[in-house]
Write an enzyme that holds these catalytic residues in place. Structure first.
Site, PDB file in Angstrom:
ATOM      1  N   ALA A  57      13.317  50.651 -96.242  1.00 13.96           N
ATOM      2  CA  ALA A  57      11.952  50.539 -95.381  1.00 13.96           C
ATOM      3  C   ALA A  57      12.216  49.703 -94.207  1.00 13.96           C
ATOM      4  O   ALA A  57      11.567  48.875 -94.204  1.00 13.96           O
ATOM      5  CB  ALA A  57      10.684  50.479 -96.261  1.00 13.96           C
TER       6      ALA A  57
ATOM      7  N   GLY B 272      13.356  45.563 -96.327  1.00  9.06           N
ATOM      8  CA  GLY B 272      12.266  45.377 -95.188  1.00  9.06           C
ATOM      9  C   GLY B 272      11.252  44.996 -95.698  1.00  9.06           C
ATOM     10  O   GLY B 272      10.587  45.495 -96.774  1.00  9.06           O
ATOM     11  N   GLY B 273      10.726  43.655 -95.206  1.00  6.36           N
ATOM     12  CA  GLY B 273       9.220  43.055 -95.781  1.00  6.36           C
ATOM     13  C   GLY B 273       8.473  43.168 -94.788  1.00  6.36           C
ATOM     14  O   GLY B 273       7.472  42.449 -94.727  1.00  6.36           O
TER      15      GLY B 273
ATOM     16  N   ALA C 271      -1.777  54.872 -87.773  1.00  6.57           N
ATOM     17  CA  ALA C 271      -2.400  56.231 -87.666  1.00  6.57           C
ATOM     18  C   ALA C 271      -3.721  56.204 -86.753  1.00  6.57           C
ATOM     19  O   ALA C 271      -4.018  57.050 -86.010  1.00  6.57           O
ATOM     20  CB  ALA C 271      -3.066  56.650 -89.093  1.00  6.57           C
TER      21      ALA C 271
ATOM     22  N   GLY D  13      -1.158  67.142 -91.013  1.00  6.43           N
ATOM     23  CA  GLY D  13      -1.419  65.782 -91.465  1.00  6.43           C
ATOM     24  C   GLY D  13      -0.512  64.771 -90.997  1.00  6.43           C
ATOM     25  O   GLY D  13      -0.750  63.628 -91.062  1.00  6.43           O
ATOM     26  N   GLY D  14       1.032  65.106 -90.767  1.00  6.45           N
ATOM     27  CA  GLY D  14       1.729  64.188 -90.375  1.00  6.45           C
ATOM     28  C   GLY D  14       2.037  63.133 -91.393  1.00  6.45           C
ATOM     29  O   GLY D  14       2.141  63.258 -92.630  1.00  6.45           O
TER      30      GLY D  14
ATOM     31  N   HIS E  47     -25.654  38.329 -98.593  1.00  2.00           N
ATOM     32  CA  HIS E  47     -24.969  37.279 -99.682  1.00  2.00           C
ATOM     33  C   HIS E  47     -25.254  37.825-101.031  1.00  2.00           C
ATOM     34  O   HIS E  47     -26.404  38.279-101.286  1.00  2.00           O
ATOM     35  CB  HIS E  47     -25.618  35.939 -99.273  1.00  2.00           C
ATOM     36  CG  HIS E  47     -25.004  34.797-100.348  1.00  2.00           C
ATOM     37  ND1 HIS E  47     -23.744  34.379-100.455  1.00  2.00           N
ATOM     38  CD2 HIS E  47     -25.846  34.525-101.645  1.00  2.00           C
ATOM     39  CE1 HIS E  47     -23.765  33.522-101.338  1.00  2.00           C
ATOM     40  NE2 HIS E  47     -24.811  33.461-102.103  1.00  2.00           N
TER      41      HIS E  47
ATOM     42  N   GLU F  38       2.925  73.036 -85.335  1.00  2.00           N
ATOM     43  CA  GLU F  38       3.519  72.104 -86.518  1.00  2.00           C
ATOM     44  C   GLU F  38       4.508  72.826 -87.097  1.00  2.00           C
ATOM     45  O   GLU F  38       4.547  74.002 -87.792  1.00  2.00           O
ATOM     46  CB  GLU F  38       2.479  71.756 -87.334  1.00  2.00           C
ATOM     47  CG  GLU F  38       2.695  71.089 -88.490  1.00  2.00           C
ATOM     48  CD  GLU F  38       3.357  69.624 -88.399  1.00  2.00           C
ATOM     49  OE1 GLU F  38       2.907  68.970 -87.611  1.00  2.00           O
ATOM     50  OE2 GLU F  38       4.484  69.483 -89.040  1.00  2.00           O
TER      51      GLU F  38
END
Lengths: 427, 468
Positions: free
Chosen positions: B264, B179-180, B312, B39-40, B443, B34
């Site tokens: 995004a 970006g939506g 993930a 953790g990326g 419930h 890494e």
């Protein structure tokens, strides 16, 4: 006076029980309330307590035996006391298919496995095992018994029962598939919908045949099954034809394809060899005077064969234009039924894929099919000199009932004539 | 001195670290390479930090919407976020979890090598600035990177990536989100709660284009009612700075003014750990089979790098599969059975307020392949949701009519990120709507709505008026 320990009746419907194992041996001294045996009914397994005290004088059955309710299974009394001689009659009441053969030792029993079956297809099993097997639709033949007397117990049935997901169970039931006979891919062999025959799984994708593919498949299979076919291959030197075509196309500004010329040549050759343009009916060969040329065309929906009708009297340009329209209609899916019927001979061109020879299958009831292969540049001897030539392969499959190899070869030679020496069309 | 091991893993994100742990657990000597923090993207720059902020956003919404409960707040009370403190809290959360991964790898005997790894073959991994690794199989888990849009002005320092925006220390007054998709919506909702005025610009006709159309539409309405501006079918031509502001010019001639921009537009596989021509790629993603093996035998590629499902939790699953098959190849004597990754029932979740979650086929997809039945239960009829003050949204169950097989579940509302797991499990275990409709649910709970929706699909929902 010796007292009997009997097979208890634990429920209204209980008729018999199985002695799973004995907890005492002959000669043991027991008290009231001691566990003497483990028994199993069709509902449950239970421990059997003794109602009397004394020495176990005789165990009347081996473990694994099925005994009617209230029948004595053991005698308890003072050592040396004589026991009544009634039990043998009682034992006859044991149902034959479930009775464990007494003379055998348990070890023998287990070794012989299926030989313990006393009736055909019947296996020794406890009532609970039979009920469970019935509920789970499992054949007792499939189950490995674990009972001491070699009998199948309820737990054996449950262990053998394949569980299925609710979806798989619904699908199997509706489609009449046995879950029991399906190998499950889930944990412990659990059957998922993808394990059922004919369903999709992540390891593979199933694509249903289109109608055209299905019909083509059926016809091709029928053809292969019923027609004794022979395929002959021939190489044609089309060098001058290719050069001529190139020149013609550049002069006229209209693109005549190799296929157009082949169809033209075939239409003329068929007119010269009527048996190749025929159909076999009983003991007669019916030669058609019309040449209706089918051209196998690959489409997204499958293989289609549009038919060029009356090709024998069409000129090259007419063949080319008509064929172009038919091929387009085939690809667009607008071909009419009429445009696909009454073919008398078929041409299948795979040259554009670089195929150099193949064995086409006759489109019944036609007498033959001609495969057109790729044009290759190959060395050839001409007047003792090695030259680069354009060589095209043709593969003819014919019905050997209608003609023999020599006749078919003559038909090929006619095509060879037209394509190797294009001027011969004028003759 | 070169390293030797059985399985070499490149990448310490969800696919990579899980693959390393699993391979080691199976008995393979495993090295993980890494270059950055373990953790990326998920842990350092994605899922976890945004969940920290999403909780803050939820607090703020709750506080603003608390008067009906009789909660007395000072007059003119307006919750504000101290972003410096928020970032410290976020970093603390991330650190705790990344050190957890380091500990996990150590506990499982995985050796971690720091550096940028690159596979040369299935038996050799080169590491920049470190010794090469000789191994028997390789797991490439290079992850993904942000899609770079070709928009002029996107390199301006006030234009942030989804990673960078998590570290800004002041809340921008006006935030424009390009970006939506899930990332864009989550961050838009967070900063809207923090006090920013937010514009979302989405190229396609609807936000959350990968979700069921019904969810996208309802969510759009909800965001608009909160005052978030949506610009669907919005194509940005360029971004120009004007003083401290950024002007976004759209293709239709309109303009959006912002103090900060979030780009995004989505994510794409990161292929730098893979030399060209070593494994087959298509459309910028490494091609793998269900065993997670690439075109090069002995090289496996789980997670975002194969572009199959860039989430993930899907990466965890693929990483485990890759590890099993890589260890099987490296250590044939162990007789390990081959494993596949079935990605049909992977839940997708948008952690906004409320949440959106989905598993399986969209209704429109299902309709194309099957005769379907559908059932819907609105949270306005769910006691727990109403008491929570979150009556917006619904759960829809799409099922095959013939057998009742559940094909898809789509939900928008409170806690649906948790409820969707139940749906995913039931689908994987092939429980049909017929059984689900008869399963007793506690419930009052929000998750009852799933059972009610299943019951509605078979016309048996007793908590809804009869259908006309």
């Amino acid at each position: 006076m010796p007292e009997a320990i009997i097979m208890p009746k634990t429920g209204m419907a209980m008729e018999e029980g199985v002695i799973i194992s004995w907890k005492v041996q002959e000669g043991d001294v027991i008290q009231k309330g001691d566990i003497v045996a483990e028994i199993e009914t069709d509902k449950t397994a239970m421990e059997l307590e003794s109602d009397c005290a004394g020495t176990v004088l005789k165990l009347l059955y081996q473990a694994g035996s099925t005994v009617p309710v209230t029948a004595p299974i053991a005698w308890v009394g003072e050592p040396g006391e004589k026991i009544p001689d009634t039990h043998r009659q009682e034992s006859e009441k044991i149902t034959p298919e479930t009775k464990a053969p007494e003379p055998q030792s348990p070890a023998q029993f287990a070794q012989e496995g299926k030989s313990s079956v006393s009736g055909p297809g019947k296996r020794a099993a406890t009532p609970a095992a039979r009920r469970a097997a019935g509920e789970q639709h499992i054949s007792l033949d499939r189950i490995t018994p674990s009972g001491q007397g070699g009998e199948i117990r309820e737990r054996d049935v449950l262990a053998a029962a394949r569980s299925a997901t609710p979806l798989a169970a619904r699908m199997a039931e509706e489609q009449g598939i046995s879950i029991e006979e399906t190998a499950g891919s889930g944990h412990g062999g659990k059957v998922f919908s993808s394990d059922l025959p004919g369903s999709e799984s992540i390891r593979e994708t199933r694509i249903p045949l289109t109608n055209i593919q299905r019909i083509t498949g059926e016809r091709m299979s029928e053809s292969i099954r019923t027609i004794p076919m022979v395929t002959q291959h021939m190489d044609l030197d089309v060098t001058s034809f290719m050069e001529g075509r190139k020149e013609l196309n550049s002069r006229r500004g209209y693109k005549l394809t190799i296929n157009d010329f082949v169809l033209f040549a075939v239409s003329r050759a068929l007119a010269e060899h009527p048996r190749m343009n025929s159909v076999l009916e009983g003991n007669e060969v019916i030669c058609r005077h019309e040449v209706n040329l089918g051209a196998a065309t690959a489409t997204k929906r499958g293989l289609l064969v549009p038919v060029l009708k009356g090709a024998q009297s069409m000129g090259l340009l007419q063949i080319s234009q008509r064929m172009k329209k038919l091929a387009e209609a085939a690809r667009d899916g607008t071909l009419t039924a009429d445009e696909m019927s009454e073919g008398t001979f078929t041409v299948s061109n795979v040259g554009m894929f670089g195929i150099t020879s193949f064995t086409p299958i006759i489109n019944p009831p036609e007498a033959g099919i001609l495969g057109i292969c790729a044009v290759q540049q190959l060395p050839r001897f001409m007047n003792n000199e090695l030259k680069q030539r354009s060589i095209m392969g043709i593969s003819l499959t014919f019905d050997h009932r209608i003609m023999d190899g020599a006749e078919a070869a003559e038909f090929m030679q006619s095509i060879q004539g037209y394509l190797e020496v294009p001027l011969s069309a004028f003759i | 001195m070169a390293h030797t091991c059985d399985v070499a893993v490149i990448g310490g994100g969800p696919a990579g670290y899980i693959a390393a742990v699993k391979a080691s657990k199976l008995g393979a000597e495993t090295i993980l390479v890494e270059q950055d923090t373990l953790g990326g993207t998920c842990l350092n720059r994605g899922c976890i930090p945004t969940k920290y902020y999403a909780k803050t956003a939820e607090f703020i919404y709750e506080a603003k919407n608390s008067a009906w409960r009789g909660i007395v707040l000072p007059e003119g009370f307006s919750p504000a976020v101290d972003m410096k403190q928020a970032v410290i809290g976020k970093d603390k959360t991330v650190r705790k979890l990344t050190s957890g991964i380091a500990g996990l790898l150590k506990a499982h005997g995985v050796q971690v090598v720091k550096g940028k790894g690159k596979a040369v073959s299935s038996s050799l991994v080169e590491v920049e600035g470190a010794e090469p690794i000789h191994c028997k199989s390789v797991i490439l888990a290079g992850g993904s990177k942000e899609v770079q849009l070709p928009i002029p002005g996107l390199d301006h320092p006030q234009v942030y990536t989804s990673a960078a925006i998590l570290d800004i220390e002041t809340v921008p007054k006006r935030l424009a989100v390009i970006g939506g998709g899930a990332i864009g919506i989550e961050i838009a909702v967070i900063y809207h709660a923090f006090g920013a005025s937010v514009d979302i610009i989405e190229l396609t006709p609807s936000i959350l284009p990968f979700f069921d159309a019904g969810i996208s539409e309802t969510f759009s309405g909800l965001l608009k009612s909160r005052g978030i501006n949506l610009h669907t079918e919005g194509r940005i031509e360029k971004i120009t700075p004007e003083g401290d502001e950024l002007i976004l010019e759209l293709a239709d001639g309109s303009q959006i003014t912002a103090d900060a921009v979030l780009a995004a537009a989505g994510r794409q596989p990161e292929l730098s750990s893979i030399p060209e021509h070593l494994v087959r790629t298509e459309k910028g993603a490494v091609q793998v089979d269900p065993y997670m093996e690439t075109s090069q035998p002995g090289i496996f590629a789980p997670g975002d790098v194969n572009g199959k499902c860039m989430l993930a939790h899907a990466a965890f699953h693929m990483g485990e599969t890759a590890a099993v098959n890589a260890a099987r190849r490296a250590l044939p004597a162990l007789g390990i059975e081959r494993q596949i990754s079935d990605l049909r029932y992977v839940p997708s979740i948008v952690y906004a307020v409320p949440e959106a979650a989905s598993v399986g086929m969209k209704r429109a997809e299902a309709e194309e392949r099957f005769e379907i039945i559908t059932g819907t239960f609105p949270f306005s009829a769910n006691g727990r949701a109403v008491a929570h003050g979150s009556p917006e949204g619904y759960i829809e169950v799409v099922a095959e009519q013939r057998y009742g097989r559940i094909l898809g579940v789509h939900a928008l509302g409170p806690s649906v990120s948790e409820i969707i797991q139940e749906a995913a499990v039931l689908m994987a275990m092939e429980v049909t709507v017929h059984e689900l409709a008869r399963c007793i649910h506690g419930h009052p709970t929000v998750s009852e709505a799933l059972m009610e929706a299943a019951a509605d699909a078979v016309g048996e929902c007793l908590h809804l008026p009869p259908k006309q």
